[in-house]
Design an enzyme around this catalytic site. Structure first.
Site, PDB file in Angstrom:
ATOM      1  CB  SER A  62      16.073 -65.899   7.184  1.00 34.46           C
ATOM      2  OG  SER A  62      16.454 -64.583   7.433  1.00 34.46           O
ATOM      3  CG  HIS A  63      13.834 -63.657  10.140  1.00 34.45           C
ATOM      4  ND1 HIS A  63      14.079 -63.674   8.788  1.00 34.45           N
ATOM      5  CD2 HIS A  63      12.509 -63.539  10.284  1.00 34.45           C
ATOM      6  CE1 HIS A  63      12.934 -63.543   8.140  1.00 34.45           C
ATOM      7  NE2 HIS A  63      11.969 -63.476   9.023  1.00 34.45           N
TER       8      HIS A  63
ATOM      9  CG  ASP B  26      19.288 -62.778   9.779  1.00 35.34           C
ATOM     10  OD1 ASP B  26      20.475 -62.591   9.476  1.00 35.34           O
ATOM     11  OD2 ASP B  26      18.435 -63.168   8.952  1.00 35.34           O
TER      12      ASP B  26
ATOM     13  CG  ASP C  70      20.197 -65.941   6.675  1.00 37.07           C
ATOM     14  OD1 ASP C  70      19.704 -65.149   7.494  1.00 37.07           O
ATOM     15  OD2 ASP C  70      19.947 -65.883   5.456  1.00 37.07           O
TER      16      ASP C  70
ATOM     17  CG  ASP D  91      20.101 -62.350   5.218  1.00 38.86           C
ATOM     18  OD1 ASP D  91      19.690 -62.400   6.401  1.00 38.86           O
ATOM     19  OD2 ASP D  91      19.478 -62.836   4.253  1.00 38.86           O
ATOM     20  NE  ARG D  92      15.545 -60.464   8.119  1.00 40.92           N
ATOM     21  CZ  ARG D  92      14.243 -60.405   8.309  1.00 40.92           C
ATOM     22  NH1 ARG D  92      13.766 -59.976   9.463  1.00 40.92           N
ATOM     23  NH2 ARG D  92      13.410 -60.785   7.366  1.00 40.92           N
TER      24      ARG D  92
ATOM     25  CE  LYS E   9      17.775 -59.803   4.373  1.00 44.08           C
ATOM     26  NZ  LYS E   9      16.501 -60.066   3.730  1.00 44.08           N
TER      27      LYS E   9
END
Ligand code: G1P
Ligand code: ZN
Length: 544
Positions: free
Chosen positions: A113-114, A278, A280, A282-283, A377
């Site tokens: 992710s982030h 982010d 991947d 999703d943010r 998300k």
């Protein structure tokens, strides 16, 4: 076909956290480490022989190597067909979309992710189930149990697949289809939003926007959707080339890490709209001209304006937010007569509510917003939702937010993170807080009277599963609240998250600086939890 059974020994640290298994790359690269975890996923599943799976990741360092290993293991374990994003690229929401569209058995998403990427940075593996969402706790626990007793894994001897060439190839009996990473996702977006209205706005010459992909996975998605399909000028998407180390940056869309975008949006001649996503995808972070929209407010505003967006104009079944997220969305739900669910932190808790059609829109304070269109998300979805609202209302971001506060009141909100503190200190702090809980209700701290104090526990309304110890909440009689929890996604030491919220219904008092407004609560949090004393930290590492 040459299937090998390789003898191995368990690793004791393969318990998936808030969002899959995340470790430093050198840990994942240890002999058998990735293989053990992947085999544990297959060992925990039943009935997948001959079925379709999805595989892809955010393009970070080790993505391509891991994909080759996973393909050979999937073939050896009897997977029938594997859809892989071109170049190994699939954003997390796109992976969810593709699992659903193909009615796949599940998917393996490679991402941390982030968190930063690179040879010494983070890597991650997440298993998603057939609804397209992150595996729920009973699945992740089963994977963990398998990882504790694993004694061998299966892998096929074969040459590497060409991940860059679209089309069908074979490993043993398994068909590998390298698919366009963007097409299915872009098509889904087009079905939800008013592309012609948004396109008109973007081409009008009166509206400027800037999208920062932070050299992470959304680059190709954003360029395709905003520049090609919607006609925004080339260059609207900056840092749009996914890089293995995200250009050395921290691909987390917040005011601290998305500093290039923040400088543009708070500089002279700032564009009307800015957004970042982010690692991947999703943010999301939403910015107006010189204006930051908190993720909690963003969720509330999407709910309040959903009728303007074609995919949601027929009404919402309900909404959901994670516990630490502010109650801004609750106030909208109340006015609209919608059910509002409060879940533990982590997107996996929304899955059942979305599947059962109890909630349509969901959100987390951690820059996460999404809906029932997928089971993750979705960063670019949120950007499009905002653009659709802006195109329909023809007002500025700031005006829309301020108007919203006038109607519903403002929930001043901030999160203070203390990253990389020693785990035993973090545990002591949480244990001390825990033992204080029974004595807190009714206690007066200056203007604040404690109304409740508990450790959040959640009973899933659909399957009845219970998740305990999800964070300590202290609520005050004036609607203010402080929450403490330890992160479940970090890879080094512990991260303490302090979430602070204060409600202001008076429209004349809604223009204060957030940190100034919240400082008495922050001091009170320190007084109650002894953060400085126990951690030795004078201040948080990140404030969002
Ligand atoms: C963090 C966020 C949480 C989010 C998760 C995955 O988890 O707080 O809301 O779902 O990342 O993106 P945490 O590190 O707090 O456990
Ligand atoms: Zn993410």
């Amino acid at each position: 076909m040459n299937i090998q059974t390789v003898v191995t020994q368990p690793f004791s640290d393969q318990k998936p956290g808030t969002s899959g298994l995340r470790k430093k790359v050198p840990i994942f690269k240890q002999p058998n480490y990735l293989e053990n975890f992947i085999q544990s996923i297959f060992d925990s599943l039943e009935g997948f022989s001959g079925q379709t799976f999805i595989l892809g990741g955010d393009g970070r360092y080790y993505n391509r190597q891991a994909i080759q290993i996973i393909l050979k293991m999937a073939a050896a374990n009897g997977v029938g067909r594997m859809l892989v994003g071109q170049g190994g690229i699939l954003s997390t929401p796109a992976a969810s979309c593709i699992i659903r569209k193909n009615q796949a058995f599940g998917g393996i998403v490679l991402s941390a992710s982030h968190n930063p990427g690179g040879p010494e940075e983070d890597f991650g593996v997440k298993y998603n189930i057939s609804n397209g969402g992150p595996a729920p706790e009973k699945v992740t626990s089963a994977i963990y149990e398998c990882s504790k007793v694993i004694d061998s894994y299966k892998i096929i001897e074969a040459r590497n697949i060409n991940l860059d060439q679209l089309g069908s190839q074979k490993i043993g009996e398994m068909r590998v289809e390298v698919i366009d990473s963007v097409a299915d996702y872009a098509e889904l977006m087009e079905s939800l939003f008013d592309f012609s209205k948004i396109s008109e706005l973007l081409r009008s010459g009166k509206f400027k926007m800037c999208i920062d992909s932070l050299h992470a996975v959304t680059g190709p998605y954003a360029k395709n959707i905003f520049e090609q399909l919607l006609g925004a000028p080339v260059g609207t998407v900056q840092n749009g080339m996914p890089l293995e180390d995200f250009g050395g940056g921290h691909p987390d869309p917040n005011l601290v890490y998305a500093h290039d975008l923040v400088e543009i949006m708070f500089g002279d001649n700032a564009p009307d709209f800015g957004a970042a996503s982010d690692g991947d995808g999703d943010r999301n972070m939403i910015l107006g001209k010189n204006f930051f929209v908190t993720p909690s407010d963003s969720l509330a505003i999407l709910v309040a304006n959903a009728k303007l967006v074609p995919g949601y104009s027929s009404g919402l079944a309900g909404i959901a937010r994670s516990m630490p997220t502010s109650a801004a969305a609750d106030r909208v739900a109340e006015k609209m007569g919608l059910d509002c669910y409060e879940t533990p932190t982590g997107w996996k808790f929304f899955g059942n509510l979305l599947d059962a059609d109890k909630a349509t829109l969901c959100g987390e304070e951690s820059f996460g917003t999404g809906s029932n269109h997928v089971r993750e998300k979705d960063g670019l979805w949120a950007v499009l939702f905002w653009l659709n609202i802006l195109a329909a209302r023809q007002e500025s971001v700031e005006d829309i937010v301020k108007e919203h506060w006038k109607t519903y009141g403002r929930n001043y909100y901030s999160r203070h993170d203390y990253e990389g503190i020693e785990s035993d200190k973090a545990n002591t702090l949480m244990e001390n807080l825990h033992s204080l809980l029974p004595s807190l209700p009714g206690k007066q701290y200056g203007q604040y009277e404690v109304r409740y104090a508990d450790d959040f526990s959640y009973t899933d309304p659909i399957d009845g599963s219970i998740s305990q110890k999800q964070g300590i909440r202290i609520g005050f009689s004036n609607g203010s609240r402080i929450v403490f929890r330890l992160s479940g996604t970090g890879t080094q030491g512990a991260t303490l998250r302090l979430y602070v919220e204060s409600y202001e219904p008076d429209a004349n008092k809604q223009d204060q600086d957030t940190q100034v407004k919240l400082s008495p609560l922050v001091s009170l949090a320190d007084e109650i939890a002894q953060i400085k004393n126990i951690t030795g930290r004078e201040k948080p590492t990140v404030i969002t």
